[in-house]
Scaffold this active site. Sequence first.
Site, short mmCIF file in Angstrom:
data_model
loop_
_atom_site.label_atom_id
_atom_site.label_comp_id
_atom_site.label_asym_id
_atom_site.label_seq_id
_atom_site.Cartn_x
_atom_site.Cartn_y
_atom_site.Cartn_z
N GLY A 71 -50.55 33.09 27.40
CA GLY A 71 -50.40 32.27 27.32
C GLY A 71 -51.92 31.67 28.15
N CYS A 282 -27.38 18.97 6.89
CA CYS A 282 -28.60 18.74 5.76
C CYS A 282 -28.20 18.34 4.42
CB CYS A 282 -29.76 20.10 5.11
SG CYS A 282 -31.11 19.96 4.20
N CYS A 285 -28.29 21.33 1.27
CA CYS A 285 -28.24 22.83 1.40
C CYS A 285 -26.84 22.72 1.97
CB CYS A 285 -29.15 24.07 1.48
SG CYS A 285 -30.03 23.22 3.64
N CYS A 306 -33.47 19.57 5.36
CA CYS A 306 -33.22 20.78 6.73
C CYS A 306 -35.01 20.48 6.35
CB CYS A 306 -33.29 22.19 6.61
SG CYS A 306 -32.24 22.55 6.10
N CYS A 312 -33.74 26.06 3.17
CA CYS A 312 -32.66 24.97 2.46
C CYS A 312 -32.98 25.36 1.57
CB CYS A 312 -33.55 23.33 2.64
SG CYS A 312 -32.64 22.92 2.03
#
Lengths: 324, 322
Positions: A71, A282, A285, A306, A312
Amino acid sequence: MHTTMSDANGTNGAHHENGAAGAQGLAAAPVIGAAGAPAADHLEGYNYAFLDELSKKAVRRALLKGVAIPGYQVPFGSRELPIARGWGTGGLQITLSLIGPGDVLKVIDQGADEGVNAVNIRRLVERTSPGVQTTLDTADATVIQTRHRIPEQPLREDQVLVLQVPQPEPLRNVEWREAETRRMHAEADYSRMWVALYEDVVQNGRVTRYAGYPVLVNGRHIMAPSPIPKWDVPKLHMAPHLSLFGAGREKRIYAVPPLTSVVPLSFDDYPFAVESFGGRSCARCGSLNTYLVSLPDERGGGIYICSDSNWCDGALAAREEARP
Amino acid sequence: MTAQPLPAAQVGQTGHDHPHLHPHTDDQQHPHPAGAALASRPGHFAPALRVDGLTKLFGRGCPECITLTGPEQETNTCSVCGTLVACANVSFDLRPGRTIGIVGESGSGKTTVLRCLYGDLTPTHGSANLAGYRDGGRSIFEASSAERRRIRNFTLGMVYQHAWEGLNLRISAGGNVAERLLAAEWRRIGQIRERAASLLGRMEVPVSRMDDFPAHFSGGMQQRVQIAKALANGPSVVLLDEMTSGLDVSVQAGVLDLVQEIQRDEGVAMIVVSHDLGVVRLLCERTMVMKNGRVVEAGLTDQILEDPHHPYTQLLVSSINA
């Protein structure tokens, strides 16, 4: 990208690429530092993976320091690239420094492999790095460079995720002086960040940040996870894979090593929550549990599909297959 | 110039027994009176704060700086090297729950002393031992910057002369108080707001204005928000720097009443810096008079006002009595 490459070749006295499909060759050109025989479709006169070896080494040193202090933003000397700063040069420098023969690269722009930025970056790596394969399939990739998304497909410990970062400093909203933000990180003096979140809750009833939600890494440093949606933030927590963050314009590199805690900043009585799509699936899909983006449809309404195009496609193929 | 030990018959409350928010300030509860016998016991640190030889120079400094400045020379700028001697050899003890005043003209070094103690400035020489930091066994000036921040967040509170120094005027009054609670790792908004509301309520800031920006508050209200912020984490020592200077007399009286109430109820030790002897007479048992960066007189406030020794103090006292 094509123009840039053609110009570069022109000045080198090499023959011009015609800019069409890019399939025909600049074959037989020796590539400095390349292992084995050069591939059929690569550029002449460039070092392996475009950057010179010392630059790549410098980037890798910054990466090692970033991994050692999860970080923490490591300053590095961001190099010139044939794409403009702010267009993924940080991520690209990390990718170029890591990649070698045998690697398989996937590049995503906001979840899609077909974004112009993703296509150009993928092509640059292909043409300067013989032996590197590219793929659209998340599961096949060894290195995944991405902008603003983490793939839906869970990553494995043998995969490296490289994120492009526009603004690496999570404290920039509360403090504009770089010297001061560095002091705040050094002393873990994060009360002003917390006050900003407190004020947000008081004014709006909740924390209203969406992309780039601030996280505490390894219990020590507050980090900007790059502008990924809140949806993707939990994917960084105790993940088996290595995540590397590169900000080329801001000249910072940082990292989340595997199995490191990444905790979104939140209050006990106002917990962190990912985006909700109101039970939508979605439209293409049918996936229920993915990050969706809205598209206008023909009737002027909106449909949701998606954001991760590769996911997808896979889900769609699986559905077709299951159909009798 | 060190303040003499407190006489047993001194005015003021015994208190340091209020519930603390932070365990680090809890190790200084001493039976009263805290006499010399207690102080000399090994490992025992009686004062809440002991400052010794505090010196702050602005400039490169030279061996002559200290001798060429001060009240006798009537300057605080070294004639050899041009260094500004903001304060030199300031020493005093502050006992738990007591209040000490620092008076003096503008530029006499009063504020510099406070800023060095709070960590806004780094002193050139000297030490300051705080009961809340390693039992007073080490000077806070030797602490690392992270430790220093901890001391500042947990053990000290500061009220600045100008509200904009102590407050962020673009975040709400409640947010300003919350900043110190958040620094102490409070993570429930409900609790934070409860504590902030009760503090602001005590400071007579209407709780309905808790979510307004202090930029829209009157000067007196801003100072009261600052005091609420300074007290948020139950500090053992609060530093008050000219907190009433910019306020009109009736508002001053309100703020001073509040500070007296806090002295009575919270049992925090205070250092009150003012150029106004009236403020110091009201709030402080003991007073130091500063001029040109030096303490020229120190002792009981009443004694100093009744029988000033130093010519500057005499001038100061005669000017308020006039």
